[in-house]
Motif scaffolding. Structure first.
Motif, PDB file in Angstrom:
ATOM      1  N   GLN A  53     -12.937  34.721 -15.487  1.00 41.78           N
ATOM      2  CA  GLN A  53     -13.594  35.594 -14.746  1.00 41.78           C
ATOM      3  C   GLN A  53     -14.972  36.222 -15.390  1.00 41.78           C
ATOM      4  OE1 GLN A  53     -10.443  34.970 -15.705  1.00 41.78           O
ATOM      5  NE2 GLN A  53      -8.859  35.745 -14.292  1.00 41.78           N
ATOM      6  N   TYR A  54     -14.957  36.483 -16.375  1.00 41.00           N
ATOM      7  CA  TYR A  54     -16.292  37.050 -17.257  1.00 41.00           C
ATOM      8  C   TYR A  54     -17.300  36.180 -16.930  1.00 41.00           C
ATOM      9  CZ  TYR A  54     -19.909  37.990 -20.317  1.00 41.00           C
ATOM     10  OH  TYR A  54     -21.027  38.232 -20.816  1.00 41.00           O
ATOM     11  N   LEU A  55     -17.216  34.752 -16.829  1.00 42.40           N
ATOM     12  CA  LEU A  55     -18.106  33.817 -16.636  1.00 42.40           C
ATOM     13  C   LEU A  55     -18.801  33.891 -15.348  1.00 42.40           C
ATOM     14  CD1 LEU A  55     -16.880  30.911 -18.790  1.00 42.40           C
ATOM     15  CD2 LEU A  55     -18.649  32.597 -19.433  1.00 42.40           C
ATOM     16  N   GLN A  56     -17.675  34.063 -14.242  1.00 40.21           N
ATOM     17  CA  GLN A  56     -18.083  33.965 -12.755  1.00 40.21           C
ATOM     18  C   GLN A  56     -18.836  35.393 -12.552  1.00 40.21           C
ATOM     19  OE1 GLN A  56     -14.646  34.812 -10.275  1.00 40.21           O
ATOM     20  NE2 GLN A  56     -15.552  33.675  -8.544  1.00 40.21           N
ATOM     21  N   GLN A  57     -18.545  36.362 -13.316  1.00 34.02           N
ATOM     22  CA  GLN A  57     -19.175  37.602 -12.966  1.00 34.02           C
ATOM     23  C   GLN A  57     -20.640  37.787 -13.605  1.00 34.02           C
ATOM     24  OE1 GLN A  57     -16.530  40.666 -14.449  1.00 34.02           O
ATOM     25  NE2 GLN A  57     -15.221  40.518 -12.591  1.00 34.02           N
ATOM     26  N   GLN A  58     -20.601  37.151 -15.060  1.00 33.48           N
ATOM     27  CA  GLN A  58     -21.871  37.223 -15.648  1.00 33.48           C
ATOM     28  C   GLN A  58     -22.747  36.014 -15.946  1.00 33.48           C
ATOM     29  OE1 GLN A  58     -22.874  40.272 -16.654  1.00 33.48           O
ATOM     30  NE2 GLN A  58     -20.817  41.040 -15.879  1.00 33.48           N
ATOM     31  N   GLY A  59     -22.169  34.986 -15.498  1.00 32.03           N
ATOM     32  CA  GLY A  59     -22.818  33.505 -15.526  1.00 32.03           C
ATOM     33  C   GLY A  59     -22.469  33.063 -16.681  1.00 32.03           C
ATOM     34  N   VAL A  60     -22.752  31.696 -16.965  1.00 32.64           N
ATOM     35  CA  VAL A  60     -22.389  30.759 -18.189  1.00 32.64           C
ATOM     36  C   VAL A  60     -23.574  30.494 -18.967  1.00 32.64           C
ATOM     37  CG1 VAL A  60     -21.139  28.441 -18.676  1.00 32.64           C
ATOM     38  CG2 VAL A  60     -20.569  29.714 -16.625  1.00 32.64           C
ATOM     39  N   PRO A  61     -23.631  31.021 -20.147  1.00 31.70           N
ATOM     40  CA  PRO A  61     -24.681  30.576 -20.983  1.00 31.70           C
ATOM     41  C   PRO A  61     -24.837  29.117 -21.238  1.00 31.70           C
ATOM     42  CG  PRO A  61     -22.980  31.694 -22.556  1.00 31.70           C
ATOM     43  CD  PRO A  61     -22.553  31.687 -20.821  1.00 31.70           C
ATOM     44  N   GLY A  62     -26.143  28.575 -21.119  1.00 33.07           N
ATOM     45  CA  GLY A  62     -26.172  27.159 -21.408  1.00 33.07           C
ATOM     46  C   GLY A  62     -26.651  26.885 -22.641  1.00 33.07           C
ATOM     47  N   HIS A  63     -27.182  27.800 -23.408  1.00 32.43           N
ATOM     48  CA  HIS A  63     -27.940  27.649 -24.851  1.00 32.43           C
ATOM     49  C   HIS A  63     -27.372  28.994 -25.506  1.00 32.43           C
ATOM     50  CE1 HIS A  63     -30.786  27.333 -27.844  1.00 32.43           C
ATOM     51  NE2 HIS A  63     -30.914  26.140 -27.364  1.00 32.43           N
ATOM     52  N   PRO A  64     -27.183  28.524 -26.956  1.00 30.77           N
ATOM     53  CA  PRO A  64     -26.985  29.828 -27.790  1.00 30.77           C
ATOM     54  C   PRO A  64     -27.924  30.848 -27.928  1.00 30.77           C
ATOM     55  CG  PRO A  64     -26.670  27.619 -29.101  1.00 30.77           C
ATOM     56  CD  PRO A  64     -27.184  27.221 -27.611  1.00 30.77           C
ATOM     57  N   THR A  65     -29.059  30.655 -27.561  1.00 36.94           N
ATOM     58  CA  THR A  65     -29.898  31.947 -27.286  1.00 36.94           C
ATOM     59  C   THR A  65     -29.734  32.817 -26.518  1.00 36.94           C
ATOM     60  OG1 THR A  65     -31.569  30.462 -26.390  1.00 36.94           O
ATOM     61  CG2 THR A  65     -32.044  30.606 -28.715  1.00 36.94           C
ATOM     62  N   GLU A  66     -29.000  32.287 -25.290  1.00 37.64           N
ATOM     63  CA  GLU A  66     -28.679  33.071 -24.144  1.00 37.64           C
ATOM     64  C   GLU A  66     -27.602  34.027 -24.394  1.00 37.64           C
ATOM     65  OE1 GLU A  66     -28.059  30.634 -20.487  1.00 37.64           O
ATOM     66  OE2 GLU A  66     -29.651  29.281 -21.164  1.00 37.64           O
ATOM     67  N   LEU A  67     -26.769  33.780 -25.571  1.00 35.12           N
ATOM     68  CA  LEU A  67     -25.750  34.740 -26.098  1.00 35.12           C
ATOM     69  C   LEU A  67     -26.172  36.205 -26.310  1.00 35.12           C
ATOM     70  CD1 LEU A  67     -23.612  32.618 -28.337  1.00 35.12           C
ATOM     71  CD2 LEU A  67     -23.343  33.179 -26.185  1.00 35.12           C
ATOM     72  N   ALA A  68     -27.651  36.534 -26.544  1.00 39.45           N
ATOM     73  CA  ALA A  68     -28.374  37.836 -26.814  1.00 39.45           C
ATOM     74  C   ALA A  68     -28.117  38.373 -25.548  1.00 39.45           C
ATOM     75  CB  ALA A  68     -29.793  37.589 -27.265  1.00 39.45           C
ATOM     76  N   GLN A  69     -28.178  37.948 -24.441  1.00 38.17           N
ATOM     77  CA  GLN A  69     -27.989  38.698 -23.275  1.00 38.17           C
ATOM     78  C   GLN A  69     -26.527  38.825 -22.609  1.00 38.17           C
ATOM     79  OE1 GLN A  69     -30.900  36.029 -23.400  1.00 38.17           O
ATOM     80  NE2 GLN A  69     -31.819  38.001 -24.164  1.00 38.17           N
ATOM     81  N   HIS A  70     -25.578  38.423 -23.268  1.00 40.48           N
ATOM     82  CA  HIS A  70     -24.317  38.613 -22.801  1.00 40.48           C
ATOM     83  C   HIS A  70     -23.550  39.451 -23.738  1.00 40.48           C
ATOM     84  CE1 HIS A  70     -23.573  35.303 -20.087  1.00 40.48           C
ATOM     85  NE2 HIS A  70     -24.540  34.754 -20.280  1.00 40.48           N
ATOM     86  N   ALA A  71     -22.411  40.095 -23.147  1.00 36.05           N
ATOM     87  CA  ALA A  71     -21.442  41.017 -23.680  1.00 36.05           C
ATOM     88  C   ALA A  71     -20.814  39.933 -24.802  1.00 36.05           C
ATOM     89  CB  ALA A  71     -20.562  41.478 -22.916  1.00 36.05           C
ATOM     90  N   VAL A  72     -20.878  40.613 -25.935  1.00 35.57           N
ATOM     91  CA  VAL A  72     -20.147  39.644 -27.090  1.00 35.57           C
ATOM     92  C   VAL A  72     -19.214  40.601 -28.003  1.00 35.57           C
ATOM     93  CG1 VAL A  72     -20.669  38.779 -29.447  1.00 35.57           C
ATOM     94  CG2 VAL A  72     -22.265  38.146 -27.385  1.00 35.57           C
ATOM     95  N   ILE A  73     -17.972  39.998 -28.144  1.00 38.97           N
ATOM     96  CA  ILE A  73     -16.899  40.606 -28.692  1.00 38.97           C
ATOM     97  C   ILE A  73     -17.002  40.144 -30.118  1.00 38.97           C
ATOM     98  CG2 ILE A  73     -14.828  41.334 -29.042  1.00 38.97           C
ATOM     99  CD1 ILE A  73     -14.754  40.542 -25.739  1.00 38.97           C
ATOM    100  N   ALA A  74     -17.308  41.001 -31.319  1.00 45.65           N
ATOM    101  CA  ALA A  74     -17.450  40.188 -32.640  1.00 45.65           C
ATOM    102  C   ALA A  74     -16.646  40.806 -33.652  1.00 45.65           C
ATOM    103  CB  ALA A  74     -19.083  40.678 -33.164  1.00 45.65           C
ATOM    104  N   TYR A  75     -16.227  39.781 -34.525  1.00 48.54           N
ATOM    105  CA  TYR A  75     -15.386  40.207 -35.560  1.00 48.54           C
ATOM    106  C   TYR A  75     -15.964  40.640 -36.720  1.00 48.54           C
ATOM    107  CZ  TYR A  75     -12.124  38.676 -39.272  1.00 48.54           C
ATOM    108  OH  TYR A  75     -11.352  39.076 -40.108  1.00 48.54           O
ATOM    109  N   ARG A  76     -15.637  41.798 -37.212  1.00 47.22           N
ATOM    110  CA  ARG A  76     -16.388  42.622 -38.087  1.00 47.22           C
ATOM    111  C   ARG A  76     -16.754  42.270 -39.512  1.00 47.22           C
ATOM    112  NH1 ARG A  76     -19.239  46.460 -37.722  1.00 47.22           N
ATOM    113  NH2 ARG A  76     -18.130  47.630 -36.454  1.00 47.22           N
ATOM    114  N   TYR A  77     -15.662  41.134 -39.754  1.00 49.14           N
ATOM    115  CA  TYR A  77     -15.860  40.494 -41.082  1.00 49.14           C
ATOM    116  C   TYR A  77     -16.382  39.017 -41.108  1.00 49.14           C
ATOM    117  CZ  TYR A  77     -12.662  44.092 -42.524  1.00 49.14           C
ATOM    118  OH  TYR A  77     -11.766  45.268 -42.650  1.00 49.14           O
ATOM    119  N   TRP A  78     -17.221  38.954 -39.946  1.00 45.08           N
ATOM    120  CA  TRP A  78     -17.623  37.248 -39.776  1.00 45.08           C
ATOM    121  C   TRP A  78     -18.882  37.145 -40.716  1.00 45.08           C
ATOM    122  CZ3 TRP A  78     -16.765  32.865 -38.660  1.00 45.08           C
ATOM    123  CH2 TRP A  78     -17.725  32.110 -38.016  1.00 45.08           C
TER     124      TRP A  78
END
Length: 183
Positions: free
Chosen positions: A46-71
């Protein structure tokens, strides 16, 4: 038993052992590798249908990311792909100190996560989450048991270490799983 994602000081805080999922730095602690886990980039359909599917890692900068604090890499995620190593600085809309919370947010269609395969494997198998850009691999991490000393390991601690080693070896080995009885 304490469940915490923070790194505890076994000796100072009086713990018998800890389970860590990491690339371990050198330490005076005794460590035993139990298994490995692959970090998987994924999101809900559902997220991908609404926001589009990134094709390259650099496109993650334009997406909603849910990050693990201790990464260990913070908000910079690194992948190995067809053109070599690629790093991208993400701008998380949510930070959480718990992988299960990141997973729940992704299942609620809030964004893209990078989580271990043992946490999202069932969701990927059911289609509740979809792996993104499988040609770009994130790191594999070891799953370790750590304890302060080889001397004077109590029977209960030795029993737990042996149980975890046997169980994690079983669950990470598909040929052993195939031989297991099914309910």
């Amino acid at each position: 038993m304490t469940l915490a994602d923070r790194i505890v000081d076994l000796v100072e805080e009086g713990y018998d052992l800890a389970i860590r999922i990491a690339i371990l730095p050198s330490s005076t602690l005794v460590s035993k590798r139990l298994a490995t886990t692959r970090m998987v980039l994924c999101a809900s359909p559902q997220y991908l249908q609404q926001q589009g599917v990134p094709g390259h890692p650099t496109e993650l900068a334009q997406h909603a990311v849910i990050a693990y604090r201790y990464w260990s890499g913070g908000d910079e995620w690194t992948f190995d792909g067809p053109e070599g190593r690629v790093s991208v600085r993400t701008a998380p809309c949510i930070h959480s100190n718990n992988g299960d919370t990141c997973r729940a947010a992704a299942l609620s269609h809030l964004g893209i996560i990078l989580q271990p395969d043992f946490l999202v494997g069932d969701d990927l198998a059911s289609g509740a989450l979809v792996e993104l850009m499988p040609q770009y691999r994130s790191i594999e991490l070891g799953i370790y048991v750590l304890y302060p000393s080889r001397q004077h390991v109590s029977p209960k601690v030795r029993a737990l270490i042996d149980f975890l080693a046997e169980r994690l070896a079983f669950t990470s080995n598909p040929s052993l799983q195939a031989m297991a009885p099914h309910p």
